[in-house]
Design a protein around this motif. Structure first.
Motif, PDB file in Angstrom:
ATOM      1  N   TYR A   1       4.206   1.499  -4.265  1.00 34.93           N
ATOM      2  CA  TYR A   1       5.617   1.890  -4.230  1.00 34.93           C
ATOM      3  C   TYR A   1       6.442   0.776  -3.607  1.00 34.93           C
ATOM      4  N   GLN A   2       7.567   0.454  -4.235  1.00 33.93           N
ATOM      5  CA  GLN A   2       8.514  -0.523  -3.718  1.00 33.93           C
ATOM      6  C   GLN A   2       9.652   0.253  -3.064  1.00 33.93           C
ATOM      7  N   THR A   3       9.769   0.170  -1.745  1.00 37.72           N
ATOM      8  CA  THR A   3      10.810   0.903  -1.040  1.00 37.72           C
ATOM      9  C   THR A   3      11.819  -0.071  -0.439  1.00 37.72           C
ATOM     10  N   ARG A   4      13.040   0.385  -0.300  1.00 33.06           N
ATOM     11  CA  ARG A   4      14.077  -0.468   0.298  1.00 33.06           C
ATOM     12  C   ARG A   4      13.833  -0.697   1.778  1.00 33.06           C
ATOM     13  N   ASN A   5      13.454   0.346   2.484  1.00 36.92           N
ATOM     14  CA  ASN A   5      13.335   0.248   3.937  1.00 36.92           C
ATOM     15  C   ASN A   5      11.983  -0.265   4.418  1.00 36.92           C
ATOM     16  N   SER A   6      10.913   0.126   3.742  1.00 35.64           N
ATOM     17  CA  SER A   6       9.571  -0.215   4.222  1.00 35.64           C
ATOM     18  C   SER A   6       8.888  -1.307   3.418  1.00 35.64           C
ATOM     19  N   GLY A   7       9.513  -1.798   2.370  1.00 34.59           N
ATOM     20  CA  GLY A   7       8.860  -2.798   1.515  1.00 34.59           C
ATOM     21  C   GLY A   7       7.830  -2.135   0.623  1.00 34.59           C
ATOM     22  N   ALA A   8       6.757  -2.836   0.331  1.00 40.79           N
ATOM     23  CA  ALA A   8       5.705  -2.315  -0.544  1.00 40.79           C
ATOM     24  C   ALA A   8       4.760  -1.408   0.241  1.00 40.79           C
ATOM     25  N   LEU A   9       4.430  -0.275  -0.364  1.00 41.07           N
ATOM     26  CA  LEU A   9       3.472   0.663   0.219  1.00 41.07           C
ATOM     27  C   LEU A   9       2.343   0.884  -0.771  1.00 41.07           C
ATOM     28  N   LEU A  10       1.115   0.623  -0.343  1.00 41.81           N
ATOM     29  CA  LEU A  10      -0.068   0.797  -1.172  1.00 41.81           C
ATOM     30  C   LEU A  10      -0.690   2.145  -0.862  1.00 41.81           C
ATOM     31  N   ARG A  11      -0.937   2.925  -1.918  1.00 41.09           N
ATOM     32  CA  ARG A  11      -1.568   4.228  -1.763  1.00 41.09           C
ATOM     33  C   ARG A  11      -2.766   4.315  -2.714  1.00 41.09           C
ATOM     34  N   PRO A  12      -3.961   3.977  -2.225  1.00 37.91           N
ATOM     35  CA  PRO A  12      -5.159   4.141  -3.046  1.00 37.91           C
ATOM     36  C   PRO A  12      -5.407   5.628  -3.312  1.00 37.91           C
ATOM     37  N   CYS A  13      -6.041   5.921  -4.416  1.00 41.52           N
ATOM     38  CA  CYS A  13      -6.340   7.310  -4.775  1.00 41.52           C
ATOM     39  C   CYS A  13      -7.790   7.622  -4.423  1.00 41.52           C
ATOM     40  N   GLU A  14      -7.979   8.297  -3.316  1.00 42.52           N
ATOM     41  CA  GLU A  14      -9.279   8.787  -2.856  1.00 42.52           C
ATOM     42  C   GLU A  14     -10.332   7.695  -2.698  1.00 42.52           C
TER      43      GLU A  14
END
Length: 89
Positions: free
Chosen positions: A59-72
């Motif tokens: 996810y590319q967010t304005r406030n936090s930058g890039a957020l990686l969320r692996p799936c399980e």
């Protein structure tokens, strides 16, 4: 998790759509999607002839930058996979 810069560089260099590639000694069929006007990205990889599976959202967010969320699976697994991945072009 905030992914390292080398991961982001490697991830955004991957083609969108369905493609094949290899990471280490394994071959994969992959699908990379860009969603929500470029704010969300999904990568799914299935090992050809094997059982390995990789799935992640970025996810590319304005406030936090890039957020990686692996799936399980551990974040380290998806980071190492993307860094090792060589698409067939």
């Amino acid at each position: 998790m905030t992914p390292p810069e080398d991961f982001l560089t490697a991830f955004f260099a991957l083609p969108t759509g369905t493609f094949t590639g290899r990471a280490d000694t394994k071959r994969y069929v992959l699908s990379r999607q860009v969603l929500a006007g470029g704010k969300s990205h999904k990568l799914v990889a299935n090992e050809l002839g094997g059982t390995d599976y990789i799935s992640l959202n970025l996810y590319q967010t304005r406030n936090s930058g890039a957020l990686l969320r692996p799936c399980e699976m551990p974040a380290r697994k998806v980071v190492d996979f993307v860094l090792a991945l060589i698409p067939d072009i």
